[in-house]
Design a protein around this motif. Structure first.
Motif, PDB file in Angstrom:
ATOM      1  N   UNK A 153      52.528  -0.518  40.400  1.00 22.51           N
ATOM      2  CA  UNK A 153      51.097  -0.767  40.539  1.00 22.51           C
ATOM      3  C   UNK A 153      50.314   0.546  40.415  1.00 22.51           C
ATOM      4  N   UNK A 154      50.890   1.649  40.872  1.00 23.33           N
ATOM      5  CA  UNK A 154      50.228   2.947  40.689  1.00 23.33           C
ATOM      6  C   UNK A 154      50.130   3.316  39.205  1.00 23.33           C
ATOM      7  N   UNK A 155      51.190   2.999  38.458  1.00 21.19           N
ATOM      8  CA  UNK A 155      51.142   3.226  36.998  1.00 21.19           C
ATOM      9  C   UNK A 155      50.005   2.393  36.395  1.00 21.19           C
ATOM     10  N   UNK A 156      49.899   1.137  36.846  1.00 14.88           N
ATOM     11  CA  UNK A 156      48.846   0.252  36.343  1.00 14.88           C
ATOM     12  C   UNK A 156      47.459   0.808  36.669  1.00 14.88           C
ATOM     13  N   UNK A 157      47.314   1.394  37.865  1.00 16.32           N
ATOM     14  CA  UNK A 157      46.021   1.983  38.248  1.00 16.32           C
ATOM     15  C   UNK A 157      45.742   3.234  37.401  1.00 16.32           C
ATOM     16  N   UNK A 158      46.767   4.032  37.161  1.00 13.79           N
ATOM     17  CA  UNK A 158      46.604   5.205  36.282  1.00 13.79           C
ATOM     18  C   UNK A 158      46.167   4.767  34.888  1.00 13.79           C
ATOM     19  N   UNK A 159      46.769   3.698  34.393  1.00 16.80           N
ATOM     20  CA  UNK A 159      46.395   3.162  33.079  1.00 16.80           C
ATOM     21  C   UNK A 159      44.932   2.700  33.076  1.00 16.80           C
ATOM     22  N   UNK A 160      44.497   2.126  34.199  1.00 13.44           N
ATOM     23  CA  UNK A 160      43.101   1.685  34.303  1.00 13.44           C
ATOM     24  C   UNK A 160      42.136   2.868  34.314  1.00 13.44           C
ATOM     25  N   UNK A 161      42.593   4.010  34.833  1.00 19.33           N
ATOM     26  CA  UNK A 161      41.725   5.187  34.960  1.00 19.33           C
ATOM     27  C   UNK A 161      41.646   6.031  33.695  1.00 19.33           C
ATOM     28  N   UNK A 162      42.658   5.926  32.824  1.00 15.72           N
ATOM     29  CA  UNK A 162      42.859   6.942  31.784  1.00 15.72           C
ATOM     30  C   UNK A 162      41.708   7.000  30.787  1.00 15.72           C
ATOM     31  N   UNK A 163      41.029   5.894  30.572  1.00 11.75           N
ATOM     32  CA  UNK A 163      39.916   5.866  29.617  1.00 11.75           C
ATOM     33  C   UNK A 163      38.590   6.240  30.262  1.00 11.75           C
TER      34      UNK A 163
END
Length: 247
Positions: A153-163
Protein backbone atom coordinates in the motif's frame (compact mmCIF):
# COMPACT_ATOMS: atom_id res chain seq x y z
CA UNK A 1 -10.19 32.73 -0.45
CA UNK A 2 -8.24 29.98 -2.19
CA UNK A 3 -9.64 28.58 -5.41
CA UNK A 4 -11.34 25.19 -4.98
CA UNK A 5 -9.58 22.14 -6.45
CA UNK A 6 -12.88 20.31 -6.82
CA UNK A 7 -16.28 21.90 -7.46
CA UNK A 8 -19.46 19.88 -7.86
CA UNK A 9 -22.63 21.77 -8.77
CA UNK A 10 -25.97 19.92 -8.68
CA UNK A 11 -24.46 16.59 -9.83
CA UNK A 12 -26.85 13.77 -10.63
CA UNK A 13 -26.04 10.28 -11.92
CA UNK A 14 -28.78 7.96 -13.12
CA UNK A 15 -28.45 4.39 -14.34
CA UNK A 16 -30.99 2.46 -16.35
CA UNK A 17 -31.49 -1.06 -14.98
CA UNK A 18 -34.07 -2.77 -17.17
CA UNK A 19 -37.21 -0.62 -16.99
CA UNK A 20 -36.11 1.05 -13.78
CA UNK A 21 -34.05 4.26 -13.39
CA UNK A 22 -31.65 4.13 -10.44
CA UNK A 23 -30.82 7.57 -9.02
CA UNK A 24 -27.29 6.94 -7.69
CA UNK A 25 -26.47 10.61 -7.06
CA UNK A 26 -29.09 13.29 -6.42
CA UNK A 27 -28.17 16.99 -6.63
CA UNK A 28 -24.69 16.69 -5.08
CA UNK A 29 -23.02 20.07 -4.48
CA UNK A 30 -19.77 20.71 -2.63
CA UNK A 31 -16.26 22.14 -3.07
CA UNK A 32 -12.92 20.87 -1.80
CA UNK A 33 -10.07 23.31 -1.18
CA UNK A 34 -6.27 22.88 -1.19
CA UNK A 35 -4.93 21.16 1.92
CA UNK A 36 -8.19 19.53 3.04
CA UNK A 37 -8.30 15.90 4.18
CA UNK A 38 -11.88 14.82 3.46
CA UNK A 39 -13.49 11.49 4.29
CA UNK A 40 -16.51 10.55 2.18
CA UNK A 41 -18.55 7.80 3.76
CA UNK A 42 -21.82 5.98 3.62
CA UNK A 43 -23.17 2.45 3.71
CA UNK A 44 -23.40 0.19 0.67
CA UNK A 45 -25.83 1.73 -1.83
CA UNK A 46 -25.33 5.29 -0.53
CA UNK A 47 -23.74 6.46 -3.78
CA UNK A 48 -20.16 6.80 -2.58
CA UNK A 49 -18.69 4.48 -5.26
CA UNK A 50 -20.52 6.43 -7.98
CA UNK A 51 -19.24 9.67 -6.44
CA UNK A 52 -15.70 8.25 -6.31
CA UNK A 53 -15.90 7.33 -10.02
CA UNK A 54 -17.17 10.83 -10.81
CA UNK A 55 -14.44 12.57 -8.80
CA UNK A 56 -11.82 10.30 -10.39
CA UNK A 57 -12.99 11.13 -13.94
CA UNK A 58 -13.82 7.44 -14.44
CA UNK A 59 -17.48 8.26 -15.06
CA UNK A 60 -19.44 11.36 -16.12
CA UNK A 61 -22.54 12.77 -14.41
CA UNK A 62 -25.98 12.64 -16.01
CA UNK A 63 -26.37 16.35 -15.25
CA UNK A 64 -24.66 19.11 -13.31
CA UNK A 65 -21.15 20.54 -13.48
CA UNK A 66 -17.86 19.07 -12.24
CA UNK A 67 -14.74 21.25 -12.24
CA UNK A 68 -11.38 19.63 -11.45
CA UNK A 69 -8.67 22.24 -10.88
CA UNK A 70 -10.72 24.64 -13.03
CA UNK A 71 -11.34 22.20 -15.90
CA UNK A 72 -14.91 21.27 -16.79
CA UNK A 73 -15.00 17.46 -16.84
CA UNK A 74 -18.53 16.74 -18.00
CA UNK A 75 -18.04 17.96 -21.57
CA UNK A 76 -14.74 16.10 -22.06
CA UNK A 77 -14.27 13.04 -24.23
CA UNK A 78 -12.85 9.82 -22.82
CA UNK A 79 -9.25 10.56 -23.90
CA UNK A 80 -9.34 14.11 -22.52
CA UNK A 81 -10.63 12.78 -19.20
CA UNK A 82 -7.86 10.15 -19.11
CA UNK A 83 -5.19 12.82 -19.67
CA UNK A 84 -6.68 15.08 -16.98
CA UNK A 85 -6.96 12.14 -14.58
CA UNK A 86 -3.31 11.19 -15.09
CA UNK A 87 -2.11 14.77 -14.54
CA UNK A 88 -4.33 15.80 -11.64
CA UNK A 89 -5.27 12.73 -9.56
CA UNK A 90 -3.25 10.16 -7.64
CA UNK A 91 -5.27 7.00 -6.94
CA UNK A 92 -4.84 4.63 -3.99
CA UNK A 93 -7.01 1.49 -4.07
CA UNK A 94 -8.00 -1.08 -1.46
CA UNK A 95 -6.38 -3.88 -3.48
CA UNK A 96 -3.15 -1.89 -4.18
CA UNK A 97 -3.41 -2.56 -7.97
CA UNK A 98 0.33 -3.10 -8.33
CA UNK A 99 1.80 -4.98 -11.26
CA UNK A 100 2.99 -8.40 -10.04
CA UNK A 101 6.61 -9.46 -10.60
CA UNK A 102 7.72 -5.86 -11.04
CA UNK A 103 9.82 -3.83 -8.61
CA UNK A 104 8.59 -1.01 -6.42
CA UNK A 105 10.43 1.50 -8.62
CA UNK A 106 8.85 0.10 -11.80
CA UNK A 107 5.36 0.28 -10.27
CA UNK A 108 5.83 3.88 -9.14
CA UNK A 109 7.25 4.95 -12.50
CA UNK A 110 4.06 3.90 -14.31
CA UNK A 111 2.10 7.22 -14.22
CA UNK A 112 5.15 9.01 -15.63
CA UNK A 113 5.33 6.67 -18.63
CA UNK A 114 2.58 8.76 -20.24
CA UNK A 115 4.33 12.04 -19.54
CA UNK A 116 6.77 12.97 -22.33
CA UNK A 117 8.34 15.65 -20.11
CA UNK A 118 10.28 12.96 -18.21
CA UNK A 119 13.26 10.99 -19.48
CA UNK A 120 13.86 7.43 -18.24
CA UNK A 121 16.48 8.72 -15.78
CA UNK A 122 14.12 11.43 -14.47
CA UNK A 123 11.30 8.90 -14.09
CA UNK A 124 13.54 6.68 -11.99
CA UNK A 125 14.70 9.61 -9.84
CA UNK A 126 11.12 10.77 -9.20
CA UNK A 127 10.04 7.21 -8.34
CA UNK A 128 12.90 6.82 -5.83
CA UNK A 129 12.01 10.16 -4.21
CA UNK A 130 8.36 9.12 -3.89
CA UNK A 131 9.29 5.75 -2.35
CA UNK A 132 11.65 7.46 0.11
CA UNK A 133 8.79 9.82 1.07
CA UNK A 134 6.63 6.84 2.13
CA UNK A 135 9.42 5.14 4.08
CA UNK A 136 10.45 2.50 1.52
CA UNK A 137 14.02 3.55 0.73
CA UNK A 138 15.16 0.00 1.59
CA UNK A 139 12.56 -1.71 -0.65
CA UNK A 140 13.19 -0.01 -4.00
CA UNK A 141 13.96 -3.19 -5.93
CA UNK A 142 11.63 -5.55 -4.08
CA UNK A 143 8.84 -7.05 -6.15
CA UNK A 144 5.19 -6.90 -5.12
CA UNK A 145 5.15 -10.55 -4.03
CA UNK A 146 8.13 -9.91 -1.74
CA UNK A 147 6.34 -7.24 0.29
CA UNK A 148 3.71 -7.19 3.04
CA UNK A 149 0.27 -5.67 2.48
CA UNK A 150 1.31 -2.48 4.26
CA UNK A 151 4.45 -2.17 2.14
CA UNK A 152 2.44 -2.74 -1.03
CA UNK A 153 0.00 0.00 0.00
CA UNK A 154 2.96 2.34 0.59
CA UNK A 155 4.15 1.60 -2.95
CA UNK A 156 0.63 2.43 -4.17
CA UNK A 157 0.73 5.74 -2.25
CA UNK A 158 4.17 6.54 -3.72
CA UNK A 159 2.74 5.85 -7.17
CA UNK A 160 -0.13 8.23 -6.40
CA UNK A 161 2.35 10.95 -5.38
CA UNK A 162 4.88 10.63 -8.20
CA UNK A 163 3.03 12.83 -10.70
CA UNK A 164 2.60 15.56 -8.06
CA UNK A 165 -1.22 15.49 -8.43
CA UNK A 166 -3.52 18.21 -7.11
CA UNK A 167 -5.50 15.58 -5.19
CA UNK A 168 -5.01 12.07 -3.78
CA UNK A 169 -8.13 9.92 -4.12
CA UNK A 170 -8.10 6.89 -1.82
CA UNK A 171 -10.72 4.15 -2.08
CA UNK A 172 -10.97 2.05 1.12
CA UNK A 173 -7.18 2.34 1.31
CA UNK A 174 -6.96 0.55 4.67
CA UNK A 175 -9.72 -1.97 3.91
CA UNK A 176 -7.41 -4.96 3.35
CA UNK A 177 -5.04 -4.24 6.22
CA UNK A 178 -4.87 -5.37 9.84
CA UNK A 179 -5.35 -2.80 12.63
CA UNK A 180 -1.68 -1.95 13.20
CA UNK A 181 -0.91 -1.64 9.49
CA UNK A 182 -4.07 0.44 8.97
CA UNK A 183 -2.85 2.95 11.55
CA UNK A 184 0.61 3.01 9.94
CA UNK A 185 -1.04 3.95 6.62
CA UNK A 186 -3.24 6.54 8.36
CA UNK A 187 -0.12 8.05 9.94
CA UNK A 188 1.33 8.39 6.45
CA UNK A 189 -1.84 10.07 5.13
CA UNK A 190 -1.81 12.50 8.07
CA UNK A 191 1.86 13.29 7.38
CA UNK A 192 1.02 14.00 3.72
CA UNK A 193 -1.90 16.18 4.85
CA UNK A 194 0.43 18.08 7.21
CA UNK A 195 2.68 18.81 4.21
CA UNK A 196 -0.27 20.40 2.41
CA UNK A 197 -1.52 17.49 0.30
CA UNK A 198 -5.22 17.44 -0.54
CA UNK A 199 -6.74 14.04 0.19
CA UNK A 200 -10.16 12.48 -0.39
CA UNK A 201 -10.58 9.19 1.49
CA UNK A 202 -13.67 7.18 0.52
CA UNK A 203 -14.63 4.60 3.15
CA UNK A 204 -17.50 2.78 4.84
CA UNK A 205 -15.63 2.84 8.18
CA UNK A 206 -16.99 5.72 10.33
CA UNK A 207 -13.97 5.60 12.67
CA UNK A 208 -11.76 7.05 9.93
CA UNK A 209 -13.65 10.37 10.05
CA UNK A 210 -11.86 11.19 13.33
CA UNK A 211 -8.51 11.41 11.50
CA UNK A 212 -9.60 13.77 8.70
CA UNK A 213 -10.28 17.51 8.67
CA UNK A 214 -13.75 17.20 7.14
CA UNK A 215 -16.41 14.51 6.74
CA UNK A 216 -19.07 14.15 4.05
CA UNK A 217 -21.75 11.48 4.62
CA UNK A 218 -23.97 10.13 1.84
CA UNK A 219 -27.29 8.33 2.09
CA UNK A 220 -29.52 7.34 -0.84
CA UNK A 221 -27.45 9.44 -3.24
CA UNK A 222 -27.72 12.63 -1.17
CA UNK A 223 -25.38 14.42 1.23
CA UNK A 224 -26.84 14.17 4.73
CA UNK A 225 -23.82 15.62 6.55
CA UNK A 226 -20.87 17.86 5.63
CA UNK A 227 -18.95 18.83 8.74
CA UNK A 228 -15.51 20.12 9.75
CA UNK A 229 -13.59 18.09 12.33
CA UNK A 230 -12.58 20.41 15.17
CA UNK A 231 -10.60 17.77 17.07
CA UNK A 232 -8.57 15.67 14.61
CA UNK A 233 -7.33 12.46 16.25
CA UNK A 234 -3.65 11.56 15.89
CA UNK A 235 -3.11 8.24 14.10
CA UNK A 236 0.46 8.23 15.45
CA UNK A 237 -0.81 8.37 19.05
CA UNK A 238 -3.34 5.61 18.36
CA UNK A 239 -0.61 3.49 16.78
CA UNK A 240 1.69 4.01 19.75
CA UNK A 241 -1.11 2.98 22.14
CA UNK A 242 -1.71 -0.36 20.40
CA UNK A 243 -0.39 -3.41 22.27
CA UNK A 244 2.87 -4.73 20.90
CA UNK A 245 2.45 -7.82 18.74
CA UNK A 246 4.31 -10.05 21.20
CA UNK A 247 2.37 -8.76 24.25
Amino acid sequence: MEKAIIELHDITRNFQVGDETVHALRSITFSIYPGEFVTIMGTSGSGKSTLLNTLGCLDTPSSGEYLLDGYSVRQMGKNQRATLRNQKIGFVFQSYNLLPKTTAIENVELPLMYNPAYSAAQRREKAIQALEAVGLANRLNHKSNQMSGGQQQRVAIARALVNDPVIILADEATGNLDTRTSFEILVLFQQLHAKGRTIIFVTHNPELATFSSRNIVLKDGKIIEDSKNKAIASAAEMLAALPKEND
